[in-house]
Design a protein around this motif. Structure first.
Motif, mmCIF file in Angstrom:
data_model
loop_
_atom_site.group_PDB
_atom_site.id
_atom_site.type_symbol
_atom_site.label_atom_id
_atom_site.label_comp_id
_atom_site.label_asym_id
_atom_site.label_seq_id
_atom_site.Cartn_x
_atom_site.Cartn_y
_atom_site.Cartn_z
ATOM 1 N N SER A 104 0.841 -1.194 0.000
ATOM 2 C CA SER A 104 0.000 0.000 0.000
ATOM 3 C C SER A 104 0.874 1.242 0.000
ATOM 4 O O SER A 104 2.097 1.172 0.172
ATOM 5 N N ALA A 105 0.256 2.397 -0.168
ATOM 6 C CA ALA A 105 1.016 3.652 -0.170
ATOM 7 C C ALA A 105 1.769 3.838 1.148
ATOM 8 O O ALA A 105 2.936 4.258 1.158
ATOM 9 N N THR A 106 1.127 3.510 2.270
ATOM 10 C CA THR A 106 1.788 3.651 3.569
ATOM 11 C C THR A 106 2.958 2.684 3.705
ATOM 12 O O THR A 106 4.034 3.044 4.231
ATOM 13 N N GLU A 107 2.791 1.452 3.226
ATOM 14 C CA GLU A 107 3.885 0.474 3.276
ATOM 15 C C GLU A 107 5.035 0.897 2.366
ATOM 16 O O GLU A 107 6.210 0.703 2.700
ATOM 17 N N VAL A 108 4.708 1.475 1.217
ATOM 18 C CA VAL A 108 5.746 2.010 0.332
ATOM 19 C C VAL A 108 6.526 3.104 1.060
ATOM 20 O O VAL A 108 7.750 3.179 0.970
ATOM 21 N N GLY A 109 5.814 3.960 1.806
ATOM 22 C CA GLY A 109 6.481 4.998 2.577
ATOM 23 C C GLY A 109 7.434 4.423 3.608
ATOM 24 O O GLY A 109 8.527 4.965 3.829
ATOM 25 N N GLU A 121 8.665 -5.197 8.453
ATOM 26 C CA GLU A 121 7.879 -6.392 8.146
ATOM 27 C C GLU A 121 6.418 -6.003 8.005
ATOM 28 O O GLU A 121 5.892 -5.215 8.798
ATOM 29 N N PHE A 122 5.756 -6.534 6.980
ATOM 30 C CA PHE A 122 4.349 -6.242 6.705
ATOM 31 C C PHE A 122 3.556 -7.544 6.702
ATOM 32 O O PHE A 122 4.040 -8.575 6.228
ATOM 33 N N PHE A 123 2.330 -7.485 7.225
ATOM 34 C CA PHE A 123 1.470 -8.659 7.297
ATOM 35 C C PHE A 123 0.164 -8.375 6.558
ATOM 36 O O PHE A 123 -0.455 -7.324 6.760
ATOM 37 N N HIS A 124 -0.258 -9.332 5.717
ATOM 38 C CA HIS A 124 -1.520 -9.220 4.993
ATOM 39 C C HIS A 124 -2.374 -10.452 5.254
ATOM 40 O O HIS A 124 -1.876 -11.585 5.265
ATOM 41 N N ASP A 125 -3.651 -10.222 5.473
ATOM 42 C CA ASP A 125 -4.616 -11.299 5.713
ATOM 43 C C ASP A 125 -5.920 -10.897 5.028
ATOM 44 O O ASP A 125 -6.556 -9.921 5.425
ATOM 45 N N PRO A 126 -6.346 -11.637 3.975
ATOM 46 C CA PRO A 126 -7.566 -11.252 3.256
ATOM 47 C C PRO A 126 -8.831 -11.416 4.074
ATOM 48 O O PRO A 126 -9.874 -10.878 3.726
ATOM 49 N N VAL A 136 -5.211 -17.750 6.145
ATOM 50 C CA VAL A 136 -4.336 -17.474 5.009
ATOM 51 C C VAL A 136 -3.666 -16.132 5.279
ATOM 52 O O VAL A 136 -4.352 -15.132 5.475
ATOM 53 N N ARG A 137 -2.358 -16.111 5.304
ATOM 54 C CA ARG A 137 -1.677 -14.853 5.598
ATOM 55 C C ARG A 137 -0.331 -14.796 4.880
ATOM 56 O O ARG A 137 0.265 -15.831 4.558
ATOM 57 N N LYS A 138 0.086 -13.577 4.642
ATOM 58 C CA LYS A 138 1.366 -13.329 3.994
ATOM 59 C C LYS A 138 2.160 -12.344 4.844
ATOM 60 O O LYS A 138 1.589 -11.428 5.433
ATOM 61 N N SER A 139 3.467 -12.522 4.873
ATOM 62 C CA SER A 139 4.337 -11.567 5.550
ATOM 63 C C SER A 139 5.544 -11.287 4.664
ATOM 64 O O SER A 139 6.157 -12.207 4.114
ATOM 65 N N LEU A 140 5.837 -10.004 4.515
ATOM 66 C CA LEU A 140 6.999 -9.570 3.743
ATOM 67 C C LEU A 140 7.972 -8.897 4.709
ATOM 68 O O LEU A 140 7.598 -7.976 5.437
ATOM 69 N N SER A 141 9.191 -9.374 4.744
ATOM 70 C CA SER A 141 10.201 -8.788 5.624
ATOM 71 C C SER A 141 11.392 -8.307 4.802
ATOM 72 O O SER A 141 11.773 -8.935 3.805
ATOM 73 N N ILE A 142 11.950 -7.183 5.229
ATOM 74 C CA ILE A 142 13.156 -6.627 4.621
ATOM 75 C C ILE A 142 14.145 -6.396 5.751
ATOM 76 O O ILE A 142 13.906 -5.575 6.642
#
Length: 222
Positions: A104-109, A121-126, A136-142
């Protein structure tokens, strides 16, 4: 289409090479085109290919509908789409079983504001607001590399309904991460739709949002 590629030395110092590429096209991306608007846009994904996995980063523009009153409403907010692929051989990647993560725009920021030793780290759950939350979940870490000369960009996808778990990790150099941040900075006003607001004839056009929170439905498409 013009395609550029470059070989770089590995972060770990192994024999594997790191490869990144950028593709440029002036064709209209109709899938994400705004309703009632037509324009040619430059679609420029940035891709990083490594030994075990790869990912690409590209903007998904918001969609709009122009009402009879002249007002413009947002149908779907934009995002920066990351697409991850496993390696299935030397310089071969599994394009059929891709995993997506829509920033999202905030996550891009948050990504843009990262310092040399920062991690995020960002977490998404539909189904976050339903009884299926967490199934069902996704996590992106940098996270920064231990040697401070790059980052690990990792995606974890857990599906308890299908009893599956997928993990992809792509090491990126400091230079590659700098390109990611620059690309996100350039794309941010576009995924927010602000270029639409300021480039209409007659001045700024007010946008009314009917999407809250941002709809990142494309992330879950197969």
């Amino acid at each position: 289409m013009l395609k550029l590629s470059r070989l770089l030395p590995s972060i770990s110092g192994s024999r594997d090479c790191l490869r990144h590429s950028a593709a440029f096209s002036t064709a209209t991306n109709n899938k994400y085109a705004a309703k009632g608007y037509t324009s040619n846009r430059i679609f420029a994904p940035y891709s990083v290919y490594k030994g075990k996995a790869a990912f690409s980063l590209s903007p998904c523009l918001p969609t709009f509908t122009k009402l009879d009153s002249g007002a413009v409403v947002v149908d779907r907010r934009g995002s920066m789409m990351m697409i991850f692929m496993h390696s299935i051989g030397e310089r071969k990647y599994d394009w059929e079983n891709k995993q997506r993560f829509a920033l999202s725009a905030t996550e891009v920021g948050s990504l843009i504001s990262m310092g040399p030793q920062d991690s995020c780290e960002f977490f998404h759950d539909p189904s976050m607001l339903s009884s299926n939350a967490g199934q069902v979940r996704k996590s992106l870490s940098i996270k920064p590399h231990a040697s401070s000369n790059g980052y690990f960009v990792s995606l974890t996808v857990v599906n308890n309904l299908l009893n599956t778990k997928d993990y992809l990790s792509v090491p990126v150099t400091t230079a590659e991460f700098a390109v990611m941040k620059t690309a996100c900075s350039f794309a941010l006003p576009h995924i927010m739709g602000w270029d639409r607001m300021t480039h209409q004839s007659g001045g700024t056009v007010g946008l009314q949002s009917k999407v809250e929170p941002p709809a990142l439905d494309l992330e879950w498409d197969k």
